[in-house]
Scaffold this motif. Structure first.
Motif, mmCIF file in Angstrom:
data_model
loop_
_atom_site.group_PDB
_atom_site.id
_atom_site.type_symbol
_atom_site.label_atom_id
_atom_site.label_comp_id
_atom_site.label_asym_id
_atom_site.label_seq_id
_atom_site.Cartn_x
_atom_site.Cartn_y
_atom_site.Cartn_z
ATOM 1 N N ASP A 1 68.780 5.468 10.286
ATOM 2 C CA ASP A 1 68.760 4.020 10.133
ATOM 3 C C ASP A 1 68.820 3.393 11.527
ATOM 4 O OD1 ASP A 1 68.875 1.565 8.698
ATOM 5 O OD2 ASP A 1 71.036 1.493 9.005
ATOM 6 N N GLY A 2 67.985 2.415 11.790
ATOM 7 C CA GLY A 2 67.979 1.727 13.080
ATOM 8 C C GLY A 2 66.811 2.115 13.968
ATOM 9 N N ASP A 3 66.269 3.312 13.798
ATOM 10 C CA ASP A 3 65.111 3.735 14.594
ATOM 11 C C ASP A 3 63.816 3.384 13.865
ATOM 12 O OD1 ASP A 3 66.654 4.844 16.606
ATOM 13 O OD2 ASP A 3 66.629 6.853 15.720
ATOM 14 N N VAL A 4 62.757 3.109 14.636
ATOM 15 C CA VAL A 4 61.442 2.922 14.026
ATOM 16 C C VAL A 4 60.490 4.053 14.411
ATOM 17 C CG1 VAL A 4 61.589 0.415 13.751
ATOM 18 C CG2 VAL A 4 60.688 1.359 15.881
ATOM 19 N N ASP A 5 60.790 4.758 15.495
ATOM 20 C CA ASP A 5 59.937 5.867 15.926
ATOM 21 C C ASP A 5 60.541 7.199 15.517
ATOM 22 O OD1 ASP A 5 58.170 4.129 17.131
ATOM 23 O OD2 ASP A 5 58.976 4.406 19.144
ATOM 24 N N LEU A 6 59.688 8.099 15.125
ATOM 25 C CA LEU A 6 60.099 9.457 14.789
ATOM 26 C C LEU A 6 59.156 10.413 15.495
ATOM 27 C CD1 LEU A 6 61.871 11.352 12.948
ATOM 28 C CD2 LEU A 6 59.890 11.367 11.426
ATOM 29 N N PRO A 7 59.618 11.294 16.344
ATOM 30 C CA PRO A 7 60.994 11.408 16.804
ATOM 31 C C PRO A 7 61.284 10.331 17.845
ATOM 32 C CG PRO A 7 59.654 13.036 17.923
ATOM 33 C CD PRO A 7 58.751 12.322 16.949
ATOM 34 N N ALA A 8 62.498 9.873 17.913
ATOM 35 C CA ALA A 8 62.884 8.834 18.859
ATOM 36 C C ALA A 8 62.916 9.404 20.274
ATOM 37 C CB ALA A 8 64.237 8.254 18.482
ATOM 38 N N GLY A 9 62.090 8.844 21.156
ATOM 39 C CA GLY A 9 62.091 9.251 22.551
ATOM 40 C C GLY A 9 61.431 10.578 22.856
ATOM 41 N N ARG A 10 60.826 11.205 21.873
ATOM 42 C CA ARG A 10 60.151 12.498 22.074
ATOM 43 C C ARG A 10 58.792 12.454 21.383
ATOM 44 N NH1 ARG A 10 62.754 17.001 19.610
ATOM 45 N NH2 ARG A 10 63.103 15.576 17.923
ATOM 46 N N LEU A 11 58.116 13.591 21.345
ATOM 47 C CA LEU A 11 56.812 13.697 20.684
ATOM 48 C C LEU A 11 56.758 14.960 19.839
ATOM 49 C CD1 LEU A 11 54.578 12.828 23.754
ATOM 50 C CD2 LEU A 11 55.013 11.357 21.790
ATOM 51 N N PHE A 12 56.018 14.883 18.745
ATOM 52 C CA PHE A 12 55.673 16.070 17.979
ATOM 53 C C PHE A 12 54.373 16.623 18.550
ATOM 54 C CE2 PHE A 12 57.846 13.808 14.281
ATOM 55 C CZ PHE A 12 58.973 14.609 14.313
ATOM 56 N N VAL A 13 54.077 17.885 18.267
ATOM 57 C CA VAL A 13 52.840 18.516 18.725
ATOM 58 C C VAL A 13 52.133 19.126 17.520
ATOM 59 C CG1 VAL A 13 51.832 20.285 20.219
ATOM 60 C CG2 VAL A 13 53.852 19.019 20.981
ATOM 61 N N ALA A 14 50.848 18.804 17.355
ATOM 62 C CA ALA A 14 50.055 19.363 16.258
ATOM 63 C C ALA A 14 49.912 20.866 16.460
ATOM 64 C CB ALA A 14 48.689 18.693 16.192
ATOM 65 N N ALA B 1 44.657 20.974 17.795
ATOM 66 C CA ALA B 1 45.937 21.634 18.070
ATOM 67 C C ALA B 1 46.407 21.218 19.453
ATOM 68 C CB ALA B 1 45.774 23.153 17.989
ATOM 69 N N GLY B 2 47.699 20.971 19.585
ATOM 70 C CA GLY B 2 48.253 20.562 20.868
ATOM 71 C C GLY B 2 48.328 19.050 21.055
ATOM 72 N N THR B 3 47.735 18.289 20.136
ATOM 73 C CA THR B 3 47.806 16.827 20.229
ATOM 74 C C THR B 3 49.254 16.386 20.083
ATOM 75 O OG1 THR B 3 45.586 16.548 19.306
ATOM 76 C CG2 THR B 3 47.072 14.648 19.156
ATOM 77 N N GLN B 4 49.709 15.542 20.981
ATOM 78 C CA GLN B 4 51.071 15.025 20.935
ATOM 79 C C GLN B 4 51.057 13.684 20.203
ATOM 80 O OE1 GLN B 4 52.149 14.970 25.102
ATOM 81 N NE2 GLN B 4 52.986 17.026 24.950
ATOM 82 N N PHE B 5 52.054 13.472 19.333
ATOM 83 C CA PHE B 5 52.067 12.259 18.526
ATOM 84 C C PHE B 5 53.480 11.913 18.083
ATOM 85 C CE2 PHE B 5 51.820 15.787 15.617
ATOM 86 C CZ PHE B 5 52.604 15.409 14.537
ATOM 87 N N TYR B 6 53.620 10.696 17.550
ATOM 88 C CA TYR B 6 54.864 10.273 16.916
ATOM 89 C C TYR B 6 54.527 9.331 15.769
ATOM 90 C CZ TYR B 6 54.453 5.932 19.657
ATOM 91 O OH TYR B 6 54.010 4.761 20.217
#
Length: 133
Positions: A49-62, A113-118
């Motif tokens: 609760d309180g965050d709008v980005d997932l992950p907060a301050g980081r990135l996921f990688v495909a 593969a390797g694309t960074q996203f949030y």
């Protein structure tokens, strides 16, 4: 003679239909296997609760297990997926997509593969579910 021609025509049509159905079967099975591989590698998430980005301050990688970026929240949510650009910025769609809870939703098609996203949620409310990419 007419009955023989009718039977021959019916047999030819039936054989053609059966051949067409058999030709489609491997394609359908391959699509099911790809989806199983993609969703079988899904990762659970819990956006506080309180965050709008997932992950907060980081990135996921495909991972390359999926051709797309998919999300399955437990409840309906407005979400967009943003990808990192080569210059280090973000590329986001112009609007949010309403994704259905309890089912897989594709947010971005044809991702390497390797694309960074949030994920960016319109609401700061708690959200739980799974994603696969």
């Amino acid at each position: 003679m007419v009955n023989v021609r009718k039977r021959l025509a019916c047999s030819t049509i039936a054989a053609a239909l059966l051949t067409g159905a058999l030709a489609l079967a491997p394609t359908a099975q391959a699509g099911e296997e790809t989806a199983a591989s993609c969703y079988g590698s899904a990762i659970s998430y819990s956006k506080p609760d309180g965050d709008v980005d997932l992950p907060a301050g980081r990135l996921f990688v495909a991972s390359g297990n999926c051709a797309d970026i998919n999300i399955k929240p437990k409840t309906n949510r407005y979400i967009m997926v943003c990808t990192e650009t080569v210059s280090g910025g973000s590329s986001c769609p112009s609007d949010y997509t309403l994704v259905q809870g309890g089912v897989w939703n594709v947010l971005k098609y044809r991702v390497d593969a390797g694309t960074q996203f949030y994920f960016n949620f319109r609401s700061a409310a708690l959200s739980n579910g799974s994603w696969a990419a």
